[in-house]
Design a protein around this motif. Structure first.
Motif, PDB file in Angstrom:
ATOM      1  N   MET A   1       0.844  -1.178   0.000  1.00 36.34           N
ATOM      2  CA  MET A   1       0.000   0.000   0.000  1.00 36.34           C
ATOM      3  C   MET A   1       0.891   1.244   0.000  1.00 36.34           C
ATOM      4  O   MET A   1       1.976   1.231   0.545  1.00 36.34           O
ATOM      5  N   THR A   2       0.382   2.314  -0.583  1.00 36.07           N
ATOM      6  CA  THR A   2       1.137   3.555  -0.678  1.00 36.07           C
ATOM      7  C   THR A   2       0.392   4.673   0.040  1.00 36.07           C
ATOM      8  O   THR A   2      -0.831   4.757  -0.052  1.00 36.07           O
ATOM      9  N   TRP A   3       1.157   5.515   0.722  1.00 36.72           N
ATOM     10  CA  TRP A   3       0.581   6.625   1.463  1.00 36.72           C
ATOM     11  C   TRP A   3       1.243   7.926   1.066  1.00 36.72           C
ATOM     12  O   TRP A   3       2.365   7.947   0.581  1.00 36.72           O
ATOM     13  N   LYS A   4       0.527   9.003   1.335  1.00 34.54           N
ATOM     14  CA  LYS A   4       1.112  10.333   1.213  1.00 34.54           C
ATOM     15  C   LYS A   4       1.287  10.840   2.636  1.00 34.54           C
ATOM     16  O   LYS A   4       0.343  10.835   3.426  1.00 34.54           O
ATOM     17  N   LEU A   5       2.492  11.283   2.965  1.00 30.12           N
ATOM     18  CA  LEU A   5       2.752  11.852   4.278  1.00 30.12           C
ATOM     19  C   LEU A   5       2.797  13.362   4.143  1.00 30.12           C
ATOM     20  O   LEU A   5       3.370  13.889   3.190  1.00 30.12           O
ATOM     21  N   ARG A   6       2.158  14.038   5.101  1.00 27.94           N
ATOM     22  CA  ARG A   6       2.142  15.504   5.104  1.00 27.94           C
ATOM     23  C   ARG A   6       2.071  15.976   6.544  1.00 27.94           C
ATOM     24  O   ARG A   6       1.755  15.214   7.452  1.00 27.94           O
ATOM     25  N   ARG A   7       2.357  17.262   6.718  1.00 24.19           N
ATOM     26  CA  ARG A   7       2.229  17.862   8.046  1.00 24.19           C
ATOM     27  C   ARG A   7       0.773  17.793   8.486  1.00 24.19           C
ATOM     28  O   ARG A   7      -0.138  18.043   7.695  1.00 24.19           O
ATOM     29  N   ALA A   8       0.576  17.476   9.734  1.00 25.68           N
ATOM     30  CA  ALA A   8      -0.765  17.437  10.308  1.00 25.68           C
ATOM     31  C   ALA A   8      -1.201  18.840  10.705  1.00 25.68           C
ATOM     32  O   ALA A   8      -0.371  19.709  10.970  1.00 25.68           O
ATOM     33  N   SER A   9      -2.504  19.038  10.771  1.00 33.03           N
ATOM     34  CA  SER A   9      -3.066  20.297  11.252  1.00 33.03           C
ATOM     35  C   SER A   9      -4.251  19.982  12.157  1.00 33.03           C
ATOM     36  O   SER A   9      -4.689  18.829  12.255  1.00 33.03           O
ATOM     37  N   VAL A  10      -4.786  21.003  12.781  1.00 35.45           N
ATOM     38  CA  VAL A  10      -5.947  20.825  13.647  1.00 35.45           C
ATOM     39  C   VAL A  10      -7.132  20.275  12.846  1.00 35.45           C
ATOM     40  O   VAL A  10      -7.982  19.568  13.393  1.00 35.45           O
ATOM     41  N   ALA A  11      -7.161  20.522  11.553  1.00 35.12           N
ATOM     42  CA  ALA A  11      -8.227  19.974  10.708  1.00 35.12           C
ATOM     43  C   ALA A  11      -8.207  18.442  10.700  1.00 35.12           C
ATOM     44  O   ALA A  11      -9.226  17.807  10.409  1.00 35.12           O
ATOM     45  N   ILE A  77       2.981   7.807  18.149  1.00 38.91           N
ATOM     46  CA  ILE A  77       2.867   7.274  16.799  1.00 38.91           C
ATOM     47  C   ILE A  77       1.772   6.222  16.837  1.00 38.91           C
ATOM     48  O   ILE A  77       1.701   5.430  17.784  1.00 38.91           O
ATOM     49  N   ALA A  78       0.908   6.246  15.844  1.00 40.82           N
ATOM     50  CA  ALA A  78      -0.168   5.257  15.788  1.00 40.82           C
ATOM     51  C   ALA A  78      -0.571   5.013  14.340  1.00 40.82           C
ATOM     52  O   ALA A  78      -0.597   5.932  13.526  1.00 40.82           O
ATOM     53  N   VAL A  79      -0.905   3.771  14.080  1.00 39.38           N
ATOM     54  CA  VAL A  79      -1.360   3.340  12.758  1.00 39.38           C
ATOM     55  C   VAL A  79      -2.716   2.681  12.934  1.00 39.38           C
ATOM     56  O   VAL A  79      -2.918   1.893  13.868  1.00 39.38           O
ATOM     57  N   ALA A  80      -3.647   3.010  12.051  1.00 42.72           N
ATOM     58  CA  ALA A  80      -4.983   2.420  12.112  1.00 42.72           C
ATOM     59  C   ALA A  80      -4.872   0.896  12.064  1.00 42.72           C
ATOM     60  O   ALA A  80      -4.054   0.353  11.306  1.00 42.72           O
ATOM     61  N   PRO A  81      -5.671   0.214  12.863  1.00 43.36           N
ATOM     62  CA  PRO A  81      -5.574  -1.251  12.939  1.00 43.36           C
ATOM     63  C   PRO A  81      -5.672  -1.975  11.582  1.00 43.36           C
ATOM     64  O   PRO A  81      -4.991  -2.967  11.377  1.00 43.36           O
ATOM     65  N   ARG A  84      -2.087  -2.039   9.672  1.00 40.41           N
ATOM     66  CA  ARG A  84      -0.876  -2.399  10.406  1.00 40.41           C
ATOM     67  C   ARG A  84      -0.094  -3.468   9.667  1.00 40.41           C
ATOM     68  O   ARG A  84      -0.631  -4.221   8.877  1.00 40.41           O
ATOM     69  N   ARG A  85       1.209  -3.513   9.981  1.00 43.54           N
ATOM     70  CA  ARG A  85       2.124  -4.514   9.429  1.00 43.54           C
ATOM     71  C   ARG A  85       2.311  -4.355   7.923  1.00 43.54           C
ATOM     72  O   ARG A  85       2.592  -5.298   7.219  1.00 43.54           O
ATOM     73  N   MET A  86       2.163  -3.115   7.446  1.00 42.30           N
ATOM     74  CA  MET A  86       2.346  -2.819   6.025  1.00 42.30           C
ATOM     75  C   MET A  86       3.456  -1.800   5.791  1.00 42.30           C
ATOM     76  O   MET A  86       3.618  -1.309   4.685  1.00 42.30           O
ATOM     77  N   GLY A  87       4.171  -1.424   6.844  1.00 40.91           N
ATOM     78  CA  GLY A  87       5.280  -0.492   6.698  1.00 40.91           C
ATOM     79  C   GLY A  87       4.954   0.960   6.998  1.00 40.91           C
ATOM     80  O   GLY A  87       5.831   1.819   6.892  1.00 40.91           O
ATOM     81  N   LEU A  88       3.720   1.242   7.397  1.00 39.96           N
ATOM     82  CA  LEU A  88       3.353   2.633   7.648  1.00 39.96           C
ATOM     83  C   LEU A  88       4.032   3.190   8.901  1.00 39.96           C
ATOM     84  O   LEU A  88       4.471   4.339   8.911  1.00 39.96           O
ATOM     85  N   GLY A  89       4.141   2.399   9.949  1.00 38.88           N
ATOM     86  CA  GLY A  89       4.826   2.867  11.154  1.00 38.88           C
ATOM     87  C   GLY A  89       6.269   3.252  10.849  1.00 38.88           C
ATOM     88  O   GLY A  89       6.762   4.291  11.301  1.00 38.88           O
ATOM     89  N   ALA A 121      10.787  -3.848  18.156  1.00 43.58           N
ATOM     90  CA  ALA A 121      11.559  -4.396  17.039  1.00 43.58           C
ATOM     91  C   ALA A 121      11.781  -3.337  15.960  1.00 43.58           C
ATOM     92  O   ALA A 121      12.875  -3.232  15.398  1.00 43.58           O
ATOM     93  N   LEU A 122      10.745  -2.540  15.672  1.00 46.04           N
ATOM     94  CA  LEU A 122      10.888  -1.462  14.691  1.00 46.04           C
ATOM     95  C   LEU A 122      11.940  -0.467  15.157  1.00 46.04           C
ATOM     96  O   LEU A 122      12.837  -0.101  14.392  1.00 46.04           O
ATOM     97  N   TYR A 123      11.851  -0.031  16.403  1.00 45.43           N
ATOM     98  CA  TYR A 123      12.790   0.964  16.905  1.00 45.43           C
ATOM     99  C   TYR A 123      14.213   0.414  16.931  1.00 45.43           C
ATOM    100  O   TYR A 123      15.161   1.113  16.586  1.00 45.43           O
ATOM    101  N   ASP A 124      14.367  -0.846  17.323  1.00 48.45           N
ATOM    102  CA  ASP A 124      15.688  -1.484  17.278  1.00 48.45           C
ATOM    103  C   ASP A 124      16.236  -1.454  15.853  1.00 48.45           C
ATOM    104  O   ASP A 124      17.399  -1.119  15.629  1.00 48.45           O
ATOM    105  N   ASP A 125      15.393  -1.810  14.900  1.00 51.67           N
ATOM    106  CA  ASP A 125      15.803  -1.849  13.500  1.00 51.67           C
ATOM    107  C   ASP A 125      16.209  -0.470  12.980  1.00 51.67           C
ATOM    108  O   ASP A 125      17.068  -0.358  12.111  1.00 51.67           O
ATOM    109  N   LEU A 126      15.580   0.579  13.526  1.00 54.47           N
ATOM    110  CA  LEU A 126      15.916   1.944  13.118  1.00 54.47           C
ATOM    111  C   LEU A 126      17.172   2.474  13.813  1.00 54.47           C
ATOM    112  O   LEU A 126      17.625   3.575  13.512  1.00 54.47           O
ATOM    113  N   GLY A 127      17.698   1.695  14.746  1.00 52.42           N
ATOM    114  CA  GLY A 127      18.933   2.090  15.410  1.00 52.42           C
ATOM    115  C   GLY A 127      18.775   2.619  16.822  1.00 52.42           C
ATOM    116  O   GLY A 127      19.761   3.021  17.459  1.00 52.42           O
TER     117      GLY A 127
END
Length: 162
Positions: A1-11, A77-81, A84-89, A121-127
């Motif tokens: 799956m592909t996502w677009k990441l952008r700055r969050a706002s109050v909206a 940090i949170a990913v919709a259930p 999950r397990r698709m690389g978004l985190g 495990a993710l955080y370990d992998d990121l260093g």
């Protein structure tokens, strides 16, 4: 799956809170707390939307990095259930780390639940490396927090920068 990441706002608050409540059932942040985070000059929040569906927020992450600071803290940090397990985190963490590098940060800290082995495990992998424990940090579940640190070394471009 592909996502677009952008700055969050109050909206994005309503969508963020839906994920917050579904992921952090017993210790979700309140809406006023999350609003204050999104409005703060000391934080950067990123949301991930489904490609082609810019109103469908599927994850978010926040970093506290006061102007001029050399240290930053991953606030949440949170990913919709359902995605999950698709690389978004990992993608969200990479976005936060780019923001930290762009701000001149040298060290990034975070806390992770001792019972969240997937995130560890993710955080370990990121260093990230464990540097301590905060007993009973996550309430009301009385779960310890593992404090982790990452030393940044390479510059990168921030989200939305050209």
């Amino acid at each position: 799956m592909t996502w677009k990441l952008r700055r969050a706002s109050v909206a994005d608050l309503h969508h963020i809170m839906e994920i917050e409540r579904s992921v952090f059932v017993t210790d979700a942040w309140s809406e006023p707390t999350m609003r204050a985070e999104l409005e703060s000059d000391n934080t950067v929040y990123v949301v991930a939307t489904a490609l082609g569906a810019p109103d469908v927020v599927q994850g978010y992450a926040g970093l506290m990095v006061p102007p001029g600071a050399t240290e930053a803290d991953v606030q949440t940090i949170a990913v919709a259930p359902d995605v999950r397990r698709m690389g978004l985190g990992r993608a969200l963490m990479h976005a936060l780390l780019r923001e930290a590098r762009s701000a001149g940060v040298r060290d990034v800290f975070l806390e992770v639940r001792a019972d969240n082995t997937g995130a560890q495990a993710l955080y370990d992998d990121l260093g990230f490396v464990g540097i301590g424990v905060r007993p009973g940090y996550y309430q009301p579940d009385d779960v310890d927090a593992i404090v982790m640190k990452l030393e940044l070394t390479r510059p990168a471009t921030a989200v939305g920068a050209s």
